[in-house]
Design an enzyme around this catalytic site. Structure first.
Site, mmCIF file in Angstrom:
data_model
loop_
_atom_site.group_PDB
_atom_site.id
_atom_site.type_symbol
_atom_site.label_atom_id
_atom_site.label_comp_id
_atom_site.label_asym_id
_atom_site.label_seq_id
_atom_site.Cartn_x
_atom_site.Cartn_y
_atom_site.Cartn_z
ATOM 1 N N CYS A 2 85.478 16.780 19.006
ATOM 2 C CA CYS A 2 86.917 17.036 18.947
ATOM 3 C C CYS A 2 87.254 17.977 17.781
ATOM 4 O O CYS A 2 86.647 17.905 16.718
ATOM 5 C CB CYS A 2 87.666 15.737 18.736
ATOM 6 N N ARG A 27 83.665 24.372 19.794
ATOM 7 C CA ARG A 27 83.040 23.063 19.562
ATOM 8 C C ARG A 27 82.808 22.315 20.874
ATOM 9 O O ARG A 27 82.070 21.346 20.908
ATOM 10 C CB ARG A 27 83.931 22.212 18.656
ATOM 11 N N TRP A 75 86.901 15.885 23.170
ATOM 12 C CA TRP A 75 85.612 15.812 23.866
ATOM 13 C C TRP A 75 85.448 14.333 24.175
ATOM 14 O O TRP A 75 85.214 13.516 23.277
ATOM 15 C CB TRP A 75 84.516 16.319 22.938
ATOM 16 N N ASN A 101 89.214 12.091 15.794
ATOM 17 C CA ASN A 101 87.835 12.471 16.093
ATOM 18 C C ASN A 101 86.996 11.284 15.654
ATOM 19 O O ASN A 101 87.235 10.731 14.590
ATOM 20 C CB ASN A 101 87.475 13.731 15.287
ATOM 21 N N GLY A 102 86.020 10.871 16.473
ATOM 22 C CA GLY A 102 85.176 9.741 16.100
ATOM 23 C C GLY A 102 85.296 8.608 17.096
ATOM 24 O O GLY A 102 85.787 8.796 18.206
ATOM 25 N N LYS A 487 66.624 26.123 24.609
ATOM 26 C CA LYS A 487 67.546 27.259 24.789
ATOM 27 C C LYS A 487 67.762 27.509 26.277
ATOM 28 O O LYS A 487 68.865 27.775 26.723
ATOM 29 C CB LYS A 487 66.999 28.540 24.133
ATOM 30 N N GLU A 490 69.801 24.321 27.968
ATOM 31 C CA GLU A 490 71.163 24.001 27.548
ATOM 32 C C GLU A 490 72.188 25.039 28.003
ATOM 33 O O GLU A 490 73.344 24.683 28.238
ATOM 34 C CB GLU A 490 71.253 23.769 26.039
ATOM 35 N N HIS A 506 47.674 15.849 31.701
ATOM 36 C CA HIS A 506 47.856 14.399 31.731
ATOM 37 C C HIS A 506 49.092 13.990 32.526
ATOM 38 O O HIS A 506 49.622 12.908 32.313
ATOM 39 C CB HIS A 506 47.911 13.847 30.299
ATOM 40 N N LYS A 605 79.419 21.571 19.730
ATOM 41 C CA LYS A 605 78.721 22.260 18.643
ATOM 42 C C LYS A 605 78.276 21.286 17.558
ATOM 43 O O LYS A 605 77.220 21.438 16.977
ATOM 44 C CB LYS A 605 79.651 23.328 18.046
HETATM 45 C C1 F6R Z 1 70.902 23.387 20.283
HETATM 46 C C2 F6R Z 1 71.737 22.859 19.227
HETATM 47 C C3 F6R Z 1 71.644 21.413 18.923
HETATM 48 C C4 F6R Z 1 71.738 21.193 17.398
HETATM 49 C C5 F6R Z 1 71.777 19.676 17.090
HETATM 50 C C6 F6R Z 1 71.812 19.403 15.604
HETATM 51 O O1 F6R Z 1 71.094 24.755 20.460
HETATM 52 O O2 F6R Z 1 72.503 23.556 18.630
HETATM 53 O O3 F6R Z 1 70.484 20.837 19.438
HETATM 54 O O4 F6R Z 1 70.647 21.794 16.791
HETATM 55 O O5 F6R Z 1 72.899 19.114 17.700
HETATM 56 O O6 F6R Z 1 72.952 19.962 15.040
HETATM 57 P P1 F6R Z 1 73.075 20.206 13.493
HETATM 58 O O7 F6R Z 1 72.063 21.231 13.121
HETATM 59 O O8 F6R Z 1 74.481 20.672 13.285
HETATM 60 O O9 F6R Z 1 72.790 18.888 12.816
#
Ligand code: F6R
Length: 610
Positions: A2, A27, A75, A101-102, A487, A490, A506, A605
């Site tokens: 959020c 985000r 979110w 948020n939370g 990458k 996602e 395996h 994000k």
């Molecule tokens: C993938 C991505 C996520 C973050 C993960 C940790 O592209 O961005 O997997 O790496 O959510 O986020 P941070 O680094 O903000 O703790």
């Protein structure tokens, strides 16, 4: 997760809130809303879906006038995305209106208690219990601060609340626990935001709220209180991030722009610790004495940051001979692992707010372990709570899929590895100098790879309708395979798995079908032939063989369907180069599939809930 905003000043709040929420769109969110206080009444506008829908409904804000307000992008966690569950939420008679948020973990219990006091509930959210609880205490105290301090004692979980009280003109209140909240100070106006990039266009003077702190905005006046309601004093900080860094700058997507910023991010991050021919970590709490005393390293992180840590595990172990364990923060936080008191916990996080990473760091601290945060966002919770912090210099990262922050995390870890090796005598000065030169040459090599991106764009078109992909590697190449695979999945929604090459036989090999993309990362000289033979096993079962290797590597040159060579570097640092074509491939497949690259479905994000 959020996005949250608050504004009090002389300008119309709705326009400022909508513009700020737009900057928080990256985000990830599923609904949006604002509330504005004017003439003793609070007006709310909110809906499921994009911010643009809200903007159109309220005529870009004109229908909701007033100079004091709050905004939110949601979110969903509790209750599906819907108009009703969107924030702001309000108390029964609109005395208190709140965004959150939370997660309020004990919301069922609170709802139960409040229902007995006559409150009714209209949404499925946990947040509604919080706004009604605050209203309940406000009706007794007639004072927002007292109501908030009483309510937060009853609330379990994590929160960042921003609120309006209908009897308090020009006032916006905020409170936080385990989630970020920043107050911005302008001339005759003030702001609250969950993320500094939302207010950078209006002010660079900010206060970072501490955990359990409460804030009140009243035009240009910003006041802080502790959890008991006593006034506290805070120092103002100036944000140096360039506000243009959060614009696309001519690129079609933030992700592509950030891919192109990697050379700079790597250079600046290394430059932050490299002075007069030496790596200096004393400011990071790591003088020679401290480095010599390290008996074990735990690297703790989530997602791509975990993948950067996985690379670092191999590099640090090999160069320093210190035992290193890479741990997923979500697992580490709940494990009863015996921990060595002389260990160092390296906590890697772009946002500095990831709930699991933060909890894991606190766990390490409870166990008496020294913590070093490798963090991108200045002033974030992990940065402030870690014993020391090594800031990566990636600048604001907007695309949900990380690229430049990952690259900056890698180089921060290389700096630790080389310095530790030098201090502990596992490498001589000449060898350290050579490795430093190699690190310094990485930015130029990253740019060289980007110049060759056209071939990957073409290749990606083949996989527009693909269903599955494998990424194989050993050692550092396996760690890079994990990142390449993430990458791809996602942003392009192509199901993909990273496999330690030796493990393929395996089980996973049964999934290989004709034409399936199997990418092998082959940069570790001593392992060329091993991974190459696993790739041949995939080829003989019909796989499309893509090889990412270093120039000069002949492995699979005749057998592969496509080979991408990155420039040569010391094998310890190969991840910084081999990851680039994998980022590009994920990006181009997503673009070819016409997907929203910067805002992939279901993702956020900054993952501030468990
Ligand atoms: C993938 C991505 C996520 C973050 C993960 C940790 O592209 O961005 O997997 O790496 O959510 O986020 P941070 O680094 O903000 O703790």
């Amino acid at each position: 997760m959020c996005g949250i905003l608050g504004y009090s000043g002389d300008r119309q709040a709705s326009g400022i809130l909508l513009a700020g929420l737009e900057r928080l769109e990256y985000r990830g969110y599923d609904s949006a809303g604002i509330a504005v206080l004017s003439g003793g009444k609070i007006k709310v506008a909110k809906n499921k879906g994009r911010l643009k829908v809200l903007e159109d409904r309220i005529n870009s804000g004109e229908e909701v006038s007033g100079t004091c307000g709050i905004g939110h992008t949601r979110w969903a966690t509790h209750g599906e995305p819907s108009d009703v569950n969107a924030h702001p939420l309000w108390s029964d008679d609109m005395t208190v209106v709140l965004v959150h948020n939370g997660i309020v973990e004990n919301y069922r219990e609170l709802r139960e208690k409040l229902s007995q006091k006559g409150y009714t509930f209209y949404s499925q959210t946990d947040t509604e219990a919080a706004v009604k609880l605050i209203d309940y205490y406000y009706k007794q105290e007639h004072n927002p601060l007292k109501a908030i301090t009483r309510a937060i004692k009853d609330i379990e979980g994590s929160y960042c609340f921003v609120m309006l009280f209908k009897d308090c003109p020009d006032e916006v209140w905020g409170a936080r626990k385990d989630l970020p909240l920043i107050a911005g100070q302008g001339k005759d106006e003030s702001f609250l935001a969950s993320d500094v990039s939302a207010i950078l266009h209006d002010t660079r003077d900010v206060y970072y709220l501490d955990n359990m702190e409460i804030v009140r905005l009243k035009k240009g006046d910003v006041r802080f209180f502790d959890g008991e309601g006593y006034a506290t004093h805070k120092e103002i900080s100036t944000v140096t991030w360039d506000s243009n860094a959060a614009e696309k700058g001519g690129f079609e997507h933030f992700m592509m722009k950030e891919i192109h910023e990697q050379a700079r991010a790597v250079k600046d991050t290394f430059g932050a610790v490299y002075h007069s021919g030496k790596i200096d970590l004393t400011e990071k709490g790591l003088d020679d004495e401290a480095i010599k005393n390290i008996s074990q390293i735990y690297i703790v992180a989530c997602g791509s940051a975990y993948h950067a840590g996985a690379v670092a595990q191999y590099v640090i172990e090999d160069l320093t001979k210190i035992p290193v364990r890479i741990e997923m923060a979500s697992e580490f936080r709940y494990r009863n692992m015996p921990m060595d008191k002389n260990a160092l916990a390296v906590i890697i996080s772009q946002s500095g707010e990831t709930a699991d990473t933060l909890a894991a760091m606190r766990r390490a601290k409870e166990n008496g372990i020294k913590t070093l945060g490798i963090v991108n966002v200045v002033g974030s919770t992990i940065a402030r709570e870690a014993d020391s912090v090594f800031y990566t210099m990636a600048g604001p990262e907007i695309a949900v899929a990380t690229t430049k922050a990952y690259s900056a995390q890698l180089v921060a870890c290389y700096a630790l590895a080389v310095k530790f090796a030098q201090v502990r005598g596992t490498l001589d000065d000449g060898e350290c100098a050579r490795l430093i030169e190699e690190i310094q040459s990485l930015p130029g090599k990253i740019d060289e790879i980007l110049d060759e991106r056209g071939s990957l764009e073409e290749l990606a078109k083949r996989f527009v309708n693909a269903k599955n992909a494998f990424y194989l590697g050993r050692n550092i190449d396996y760690a890079v395979a994990m990142e390449g695979s993430l990458k791809m999945k996602e942003i392009s929604y192509l199901h993909s798995e990273a496999i330690a090459a030796g493990e393929m036989k395996h089980g996973p090999i049964s999934l290989i079908e004709r034409g399936m993309l199997v990418t092998g990362i082959i940069t570790q000289k001593n392992l060329y032939l091993k991974t190459a033979s696993n790739m041949l096993e995939a080829k003989s079962r019909g796989g499309f063989i893509l090889v990412v290797s270093m120039r000069g590597c002949e492995a699979l040159k005749d057998e592969a369907d496509f080979v991408f060579h990155v420039p040569e570097t010391d094998c310890h640092f190969s991840a910084s180069l081999s990851v680039i074509p994998l980022q590009l491939l994920g990006y181009y497949v997503a673009v070819a599939r016409k997907l929203d690259v910067d805002k992939p479905r279901n993702l956020a994000k900054s993952v501030t809930v468990e």
